[in-house]
Motif scaffolding. Structure first.
Motif, mmCIF file in Angstrom:
data_model
loop_
_atom_site.group_PDB
_atom_site.id
_atom_site.type_symbol
_atom_site.label_atom_id
_atom_site.label_comp_id
_atom_site.label_asym_id
_atom_site.label_seq_id
_atom_site.Cartn_x
_atom_site.Cartn_y
_atom_site.Cartn_z
ATOM 1 N N ASN A 189 12.234 -3.190 7.778
ATOM 2 C CA ASN A 189 12.538 -4.416 7.033
ATOM 3 C C ASN A 189 11.395 -5.418 7.120
ATOM 4 N N GLN A 190 10.836 -5.563 8.303
ATOM 5 C CA GLN A 190 9.806 -6.580 8.522
ATOM 6 C C GLN A 190 8.527 -6.289 7.749
ATOM 7 N N TRP A 191 8.090 -5.035 7.745
ATOM 8 C CA TRP A 191 6.777 -4.720 7.194
ATOM 9 C C TRP A 191 6.829 -4.041 5.831
ATOM 10 N N PHE B 296 0.088 -4.916 5.885
ATOM 11 C CA PHE B 296 1.485 -4.750 6.318
ATOM 12 C C PHE B 296 1.765 -3.298 6.696
ATOM 13 N N ARG B 297 1.245 -2.388 5.890
ATOM 14 C CA ARG B 297 1.484 -0.970 6.146
ATOM 15 C C ARG B 297 0.833 -0.535 7.463
ATOM 16 N N VAL B 298 -0.385 -0.980 7.698
ATOM 17 C CA VAL B 298 -1.073 -0.655 8.954
ATOM 18 C C VAL B 298 -0.323 -1.245 10.142
ATOM 19 N N GLN B 299 0.211 -2.454 9.961
ATOM 20 C CA GLN B 299 0.988 -3.072 11.035
ATOM 21 C C GLN B 299 2.206 -2.225 11.377
ATOM 22 N N PHE B 300 2.859 -1.698 10.356
ATOM 23 C CA PHE B 300 4.014 -0.854 10.623
ATOM 24 C C PHE B 300 3.600 0.391 11.392
ATOM 25 N N CYS B 301 2.550 1.080 10.938
ATOM 26 C CA CYS B 301 2.101 2.303 11.605
ATOM 27 C C CYS B 301 1.739 2.033 13.061
ATOM 28 N N GLY C 297 8.438 -7.138 -0.870
ATOM 29 C CA GLY C 297 8.503 -6.634 -2.236
ATOM 30 C C GLY C 297 7.373 -7.113 -3.121
ATOM 31 N N ALA C 298 6.910 -8.337 -2.907
ATOM 32 C CA ALA C 298 5.834 -8.877 -3.742
ATOM 33 C C ALA C 298 4.559 -8.064 -3.592
ATOM 34 N N GLN C 299 4.362 -7.464 -2.434
ATOM 35 C CA GLN C 299 3.164 -6.664 -2.190
ATOM 36 C C GLN C 299 3.392 -5.183 -2.497
ATOM 37 N N TYR C 300 4.594 -4.692 -2.267
ATOM 38 C CA TYR C 300 4.883 -3.269 -2.461
ATOM 39 C C TYR C 300 5.440 -2.953 -3.849
ATOM 40 N N GLY C 301 6.050 -3.941 -4.490
ATOM 41 C CA GLY C 301 6.691 -3.684 -5.776
ATOM 42 C C GLY C 301 8.152 -3.310 -5.611
ATOM 43 N N ASN D 74 6.361 2.266 -4.603
ATOM 44 C CA ASN D 74 6.944 0.972 -4.266
ATOM 45 C C ASN D 74 7.590 0.997 -2.877
ATOM 46 N N ARG D 75 8.171 -0.126 -2.529
ATOM 47 C CA ARG D 75 8.695 -0.311 -1.164
ATOM 48 C C ARG D 75 9.833 0.651 -0.838
ATOM 49 N N GLU D 76 10.608 1.024 -1.841
ATOM 50 C CA GLU D 76 11.721 1.929 -1.580
ATOM 51 C C GLU D 76 11.214 3.301 -1.134
ATOM 52 N N TYR D 77 10.195 3.791 -1.813
ATOM 53 C CA TYR D 77 9.629 5.085 -1.432
ATOM 54 C C TYR D 77 9.036 5.016 -0.032
ATOM 55 N N VAL D 78 8.246 3.975 0.227
ATOM 56 C CA VAL D 78 7.604 3.854 1.543
ATOM 57 C C VAL D 78 8.651 3.751 2.648
ATOM 58 N N ALA D 79 9.678 2.931 2.423
ATOM 59 C CA ALA D 79 10.721 2.759 3.436
ATOM 60 C C ALA D 79 11.462 4.064 3.698
ATOM 61 N N ASP D 80 11.819 4.780 2.632
ATOM 62 C CA ASP D 80 12.536 6.049 2.792
ATOM 63 C C ASP D 80 11.676 7.082 3.515
#
Length: 236
Positions: A100-102, A147-152, A107-111, A73-79
């Motif tokens: 925060n942006q990506w 979204f994840r690719v945009q962040f990278c 949350g709807a996409q990452y869980g 989920n988003r918490e793991y990815v963000a951390d």
């Protein structure tokens, strides 16, 4: 006298034959009547059963269960992204804003539902309290991946992002090596080692960039992007 007796016997025989034929006809008619009644009852019963069958709902098609791929989920990815790209020597500009942006606000996409009481502004919910009811995990989806690719691409598009990765490598030479490629892979794929196929593929990419006279920093950037954008490190 004898003639009279013969006449009586003949008359009785004829009468008996006629009566026998009459009883046989009656018996046949009676049996036929019962057969007709039995067939009518059977037809009625079958008709009633047919009507009952027609009243039953149609059987639904049984669908085989499908297994879906669950991702972190988003918490793991963000951390994870915060740990990889945080640097005291070369801070990445606006790293938290990019996270925060990506990631956090998606949350709807990452869980993982947000915490509406985590701050006075409710920033964690992105202004929508309904996001607090999101499931803990979600299936992988194309919007999430975009979204994840945009962040990278955003974070590694900056030299500070590349340097934040390089400073975490040990025995780092100027150019990528098999060992340092494995270390970059391990930053994202926690607990997993890069296979020889992956290492050799990334070395081939580096050689192709070297042939185009790309600088070592650009070669590192390309390799880091390949690992960051690969989806496998998200698998649960």
């Amino acid at each position: 006298m004898l003639k009279s007796q013969k006449t009586k016997i003949f008359t009785l025989a004829i009468t008996g034959l006629v009566l026998t034929q009459m009883y046989q006809n009656c018996g046949q008619m009676g049996m036929g009547g019962f057969e007709t009644l039995d067939m009518a009852s059977m037809n009625l019963s079958m008709g009633m059963e047919g009507a009952t069958d027609q009243s039953h709902p149609a059987q639904k098609e049984v669908l085989l269960p499908t297994q879906k791929t669950l991702v972190v989920n988003r918490e793991y990815v963000a951390d994870l992204m915060r740990e990889i790209f945080t640097s005291s020597a070369t801070p990445v500009p606006n790293l938290e804003a990019l996270i925060n942006q990506w990631i956090i606000n998606r949350g709807a996409q990452y869980g993982l539902g947000c915490n509406p009481y985590g701050s006075y502004s409710g920033r964690d919910c992105g202004g929508d309290i309904s996001n607090s009811n999101l499931p803990i995990t979600t299936d992988d989806n194309t919007v999430r991946e975009s979204f994840r690719v945009q962040f990278c691409e955003n974070v590694l598009g900056m030299d500070q992002g590349v340097n934040a990765i390089l400073e975490k490598l040990t025995n780092r030479a100027t150019a990528p090596t098999a060992d340092t490629i494995r270390q970059v892979y391990a930053l994202f794929y926690r607990g997993d080692e890069a296979s020889e196929l992956i290492v050799n593929s990334l070395l081939d990419l580096d050689r192709a960039l070297l042939a185009k006279n790309e600088t070592p920093l650009e070669r590192w950037r390309a390799l880091a992007l390949q690992v960051c954008e690969s989806p496998g490190w998200q698998l649960q």
